[in-house]
Design a protein around this motif. Sequence first.
Motif, PDB file in Angstrom:
ATOM      1  N   LEU A 109      57.271  22.652  46.825  1.00 43.30           N
ATOM      2  CA  LEU A 109      58.331  22.270  47.749  1.00 43.30           C
ATOM      3  C   LEU A 109      59.172  23.476  48.162  1.00 43.30           C
ATOM      4  CD1 LEU A 109      59.613  18.849  46.341  1.00 43.30           C
ATOM      5  CD2 LEU A 109      58.152  19.267  48.327  1.00 43.30           C
ATOM      6  N   GLU A 110      59.333  24.431  47.253  1.00 43.85           N
ATOM      7  CA  GLU A 110      60.089  25.619  47.601  1.00 43.85           C
ATOM      8  C   GLU A 110      59.348  26.447  48.649  1.00 43.85           C
ATOM      9  OE1 GLU A 110      62.835  28.896  45.284  1.00 43.85           O
ATOM     10  OE2 GLU A 110      61.276  27.809  44.187  1.00 43.85           O
ATOM     11  N   TYR A 111      58.038  26.568  48.509  1.00 45.96           N
ATOM     12  CA  TYR A 111      57.253  27.235  49.546  1.00 45.96           C
ATOM     13  C   TYR A 111      57.431  26.530  50.885  1.00 45.96           C
ATOM     14  CZ  TYR A 111      54.638  30.448  46.529  1.00 45.96           C
ATOM     15  OH  TYR A 111      54.279  31.473  45.683  1.00 45.96           O
ATOM     16  N   GLU A 112      57.459  25.213  50.854  1.00 45.99           N
ATOM     17  CA  GLU A 112      57.595  24.472  52.109  1.00 45.99           C
ATOM     18  C   GLU A 112      58.974  24.682  52.723  1.00 45.99           C
ATOM     19  OE1 GLU A 112      56.370  22.350  55.306  1.00 45.99           O
ATOM     20  OE2 GLU A 112      55.206  23.239  53.668  1.00 45.99           O
ATOM     21  N   VAL A 113      60.004  24.820  51.897  1.00 41.88           N
ATOM     22  CA  VAL A 113      61.333  25.154  52.405  1.00 41.88           C
ATOM     23  C   VAL A 113      61.292  26.472  53.171  1.00 41.88           C
ATOM     24  CG1 VAL A 113      63.638  25.929  51.675  1.00 41.88           C
ATOM     25  CG2 VAL A 113      62.672  23.824  50.732  1.00 41.88           C
ATOM     26  N   TYR A 114      60.600  27.467  52.628  1.00 38.86           N
ATOM     27  CA  TYR A 114      60.503  28.758  53.302  1.00 38.86           C
ATOM     28  C   TYR A 114      59.681  28.659  54.583  1.00 38.86           C
ATOM     29  CZ  TYR A 114      62.881  31.791  49.971  1.00 38.86           C
ATOM     30  OH  TYR A 114      63.849  32.420  49.223  1.00 38.86           O
TER      31      TYR A 114
ATOM     32  N   SER B  19      59.095  14.495  54.598  1.00 32.51           N
ATOM     33  CA  SER B  19      58.421  15.466  55.457  1.00 32.51           C
ATOM     34  C   SER B  19      58.110  16.753  54.702  1.00 32.51           C
ATOM     35  CB  SER B  19      59.282  15.767  56.690  1.00 32.51           C
ATOM     36  OG  SER B  19      60.508  16.358  56.313  1.00 32.51           O
ATOM     37  N   LEU B  20      58.987  17.143  53.764  1.00 34.33           N
ATOM     38  CA  LEU B  20      58.707  18.321  52.952  1.00 34.33           C
ATOM     39  C   LEU B  20      57.508  18.088  52.049  1.00 34.33           C
ATOM     40  CD1 LEU B  20      62.295  19.514  51.944  1.00 34.33           C
ATOM     41  CD2 LEU B  20      60.650  20.802  53.292  1.00 34.33           C
ATOM     42  N   ILE B  21      57.436  16.899  51.469  1.00 33.09           N
ATOM     43  CA  ILE B  21      56.293  16.570  50.620  1.00 33.09           C
ATOM     44  C   ILE B  21      55.004  16.602  51.438  1.00 33.09           C
ATOM     45  CG2 ILE B  21      55.225  14.743  49.248  1.00 33.09           C
ATOM     46  CD1 ILE B  21      58.078  13.878  48.444  1.00 33.09           C
ATOM     47  N   LEU B  22      55.043  16.011  52.631  1.00 34.26           N
ATOM     48  CA  LEU B  22      53.857  15.999  53.483  1.00 34.26           C
ATOM     49  C   LEU B  22      53.453  17.418  53.861  1.00 34.26           C
ATOM     50  CD1 LEU B  22      51.811  14.261  54.997  1.00 34.26           C
ATOM     51  CD2 LEU B  22      53.413  14.172  56.926  1.00 34.26           C
ATOM     52  N   GLY B  23      54.432  18.243  54.188  1.00 36.99           N
ATOM     53  CA  GLY B  23      54.126  19.623  54.522  1.00 36.99           C
ATOM     54  C   GLY B  23      53.521  20.375  53.348  1.00 36.99           C
ATOM     55  N   ALA B  24      54.050  20.138  52.140  1.00 39.41           N
ATOM     56  CA  ALA B  24      53.513  20.798  50.954  1.00 39.41           C
ATOM     57  C   ALA B  24      52.082  20.363  50.681  1.00 39.41           C
ATOM     58  CB  ALA B  24      54.401  20.508  49.754  1.00 39.41           C
ATOM     59  N   LEU B  25      51.791  19.075  50.906  1.00 42.62           N
ATOM     60  CA  LEU B  25      50.429  18.572  50.690  1.00 42.62           C
ATOM     61  C   LEU B  25      49.438  19.196  51.663  1.00 42.62           C
ATOM     62  CD1 LEU B  25      51.225  14.800  50.075  1.00 42.62           C
ATOM     63  CD2 LEU B  25      50.283  16.407  48.398  1.00 42.62           C
ATOM     64  N   ARG B  26      49.899  19.601  52.826  1.00 46.09           N
ATOM     65  CA  ARG B  26      49.015  20.201  53.823  1.00 46.09           C
ATOM     66  C   ARG B  26      48.716  21.672  53.544  1.00 46.09           C
ATOM     67  NH1 ARG B  26      52.175  17.644  59.073  1.00 46.09           N
ATOM     68  NH2 ARG B  26      51.145  15.591  59.061  1.00 46.09           N
ATOM     69  N   GLN B  27      49.483  22.288  52.659  1.00 46.24           N
ATOM     70  CA  GLN B  27      49.256  23.694  52.373  1.00 46.24           C
ATOM     71  C   GLN B  27      48.023  23.866  51.489  1.00 46.24           C
ATOM     72  OE1 GLN B  27      50.904  26.159  53.802  1.00 46.24           O
ATOM     73  NE2 GLN B  27      52.219  24.674  54.860  1.00 46.24           N
ATOM     74  N   PRO B  28      47.105  24.723  51.882  1.00 45.19           N
ATOM     75  CA  PRO B  28      45.864  24.879  51.098  1.00 45.19           C
ATOM     76  C   PRO B  28      46.098  25.404  49.690  1.00 45.19           C
ATOM     77  CG  PRO B  28      46.028  26.559  52.823  1.00 45.19           C
ATOM     78  CD  PRO B  28      47.108  25.563  53.091  1.00 45.19           C
ATOM     79  N   ALA B  29      47.223  26.102  49.469  1.00 45.00           N
ATOM     80  CA  ALA B  29      47.480  26.667  48.143  1.00 45.00           C
ATOM     81  C   ALA B  29      48.029  25.644  47.161  1.00 45.00           C
ATOM     82  CB  ALA B  29      48.451  27.833  48.261  1.00 45.00           C
ATOM     83  N   SER B  30      48.374  24.438  47.644  1.00 43.45           N
ATOM     84  CA  SER B  30      48.981  23.426  46.769  1.00 43.45           C
ATOM     85  C   SER B  30      48.037  22.245  46.597  1.00 43.45           C
ATOM     86  CB  SER B  30      50.308  22.941  47.361  1.00 43.45           C
ATOM     87  OG  SER B  30      51.215  24.011  47.499  1.00 43.45           O
ATOM     88  N   SER B  31      47.855  21.829  45.359  1.00 45.14           N
ATOM     89  CA  SER B  31      47.062  20.632  45.088  1.00 45.14           C
ATOM     90  C   SER B  31      47.973  19.409  45.062  1.00 45.14           C
ATOM     91  CB  SER B  31      46.346  20.756  43.743  1.00 45.14           C
ATOM     92  OG  SER B  31      47.286  20.717  42.681  1.00 45.14           O
ATOM     93  N   THR B  32      47.388  18.246  45.237  1.00 47.25           N
ATOM     94  CA  THR B  32      48.167  17.010  45.176  1.00 47.25           C
ATOM     95  C   THR B  32      48.861  16.871  43.826  1.00 47.25           C
ATOM     96  OG1 THR B  32      46.651  15.935  46.708  1.00 47.25           O
ATOM     97  CG2 THR B  32      48.035  14.506  45.355  1.00 47.25           C
TER      98      THR B  32
END
Length: 456
Positions: free
Chosen positions: A374-379, A413-426
Amino acid sequence: MSHTGVNAAEEFDAIIVGARCAGSATAIALAGRGLHVLVIDSARFPSDTLSTHLLWPSTMAEIHALGALPAVEEAGAPRLPIAEAILDETGWRTGYSPVSGIDYGMCLRRSHLDDALIRTASSLEADIRQQCRATGLISDDGRVTGIRYTDADDHERAAIAPIVIGADGRKSLVAREVGAKTPLISSRSGRSCYFAYWTDPRDDLRHIASQWRVDGLLGTAFPCDAGQTLCLLQPPVEFDDEFHGRKVTDAYREGVAALPGLARRLEGAEMVSRVRACTGIESYFRRSSGPGWALPGDAGHFKDPVTAQGIRDGYRYGRLLGERLAPILGSRGGPDPGAVDAATAEWAARREQDCVEIYQWTNVLASGSPPSPLEYEVYHRARDHPEYAQILSDIYNRVQAPSSMLPLTALPSLILGALRQPASSTREVVADVRTQVRRIRDDRNERRALVRASAG
């Protein structure tokens, strides 16, 4: 704590132990309203002290409110209207919302900064006595009524006043003497702090305060006075052994190299000071008022330097303490002790209420943990949306509360964005959400505990 029977004690409207941020601010607020104020400090000014000394626009606004802004700017530190933060290679850069018309920060050595405030207090006829060390408090029937101290010639002296203000830092003698040294709440930092000064050949970057993070390592570059840059490194505490003794300079340089953005910022620069260290850091709130005494600054409340809030809070709540006490101490019939104590209690409660959320957010950043999904998604969001980056800079600037960074309405929306990042697993995202929910709950309980402990 000494008791009654004080011979040849000087009398003042207020006594302040410690002449740096909180002490000078309180002295300015009191002396500027015509009160007879004694300030003692063990240092001889100008004097340096262990401090990372980044000043946000809100800090500059406090300096302005204290009448010291021209003296501070005379020291020649560059204005810093831009903030940037980079997490791995994802970063944001933005300005600040103005505070009292000031939209720039500054980074100024404490030898210049403290001296400017002390000179301002002296110009208002505050009695500032340097190289004087407090040795104990004087009390009468459980109420603090003065101090004992040794002067610059090592003579024992005494002074009495309706209020003794302990602005004497984390190792406060006043806090110890009144039984307030044990915190109401506290948090051990997961980081240590190492910093040094570097020459700065990058004139094109001397208007930007910068921060970089890679894994658990954090580093900063803050352009400061003398044409130099303050480079701060905050590794997780588990790396402390690498920084011991003669190894500290090599470990510090290796830490800089491990932050590619910081290493690029310092290309062509030369380290021109020794590495200074602050380890074993603990953030806290202490009981900050009682019969005849109050604790502004680090004596009563301290936060890890990772968010650079201490100087601002020292100035602000020192000033507010002085402004609250001045009409009581200057009353024609003499100050009513009950009114003095009520004023300091109200002041302490206000500081707790104002500062507890930034304290808790600072503790999160000070944990030394690697960035979460989530912190990555904030950035990512701050990089793509300038208005969101502005929120982040204004949290540091104390214009917005930390909760505005991650409101519950924005969480999906932050959770959804984090899930879309290839570096993050569910699994990692779900675990992070649980951690954030648990932290929100724990923070709420801690705030309640602070209110209970303070009232008790």
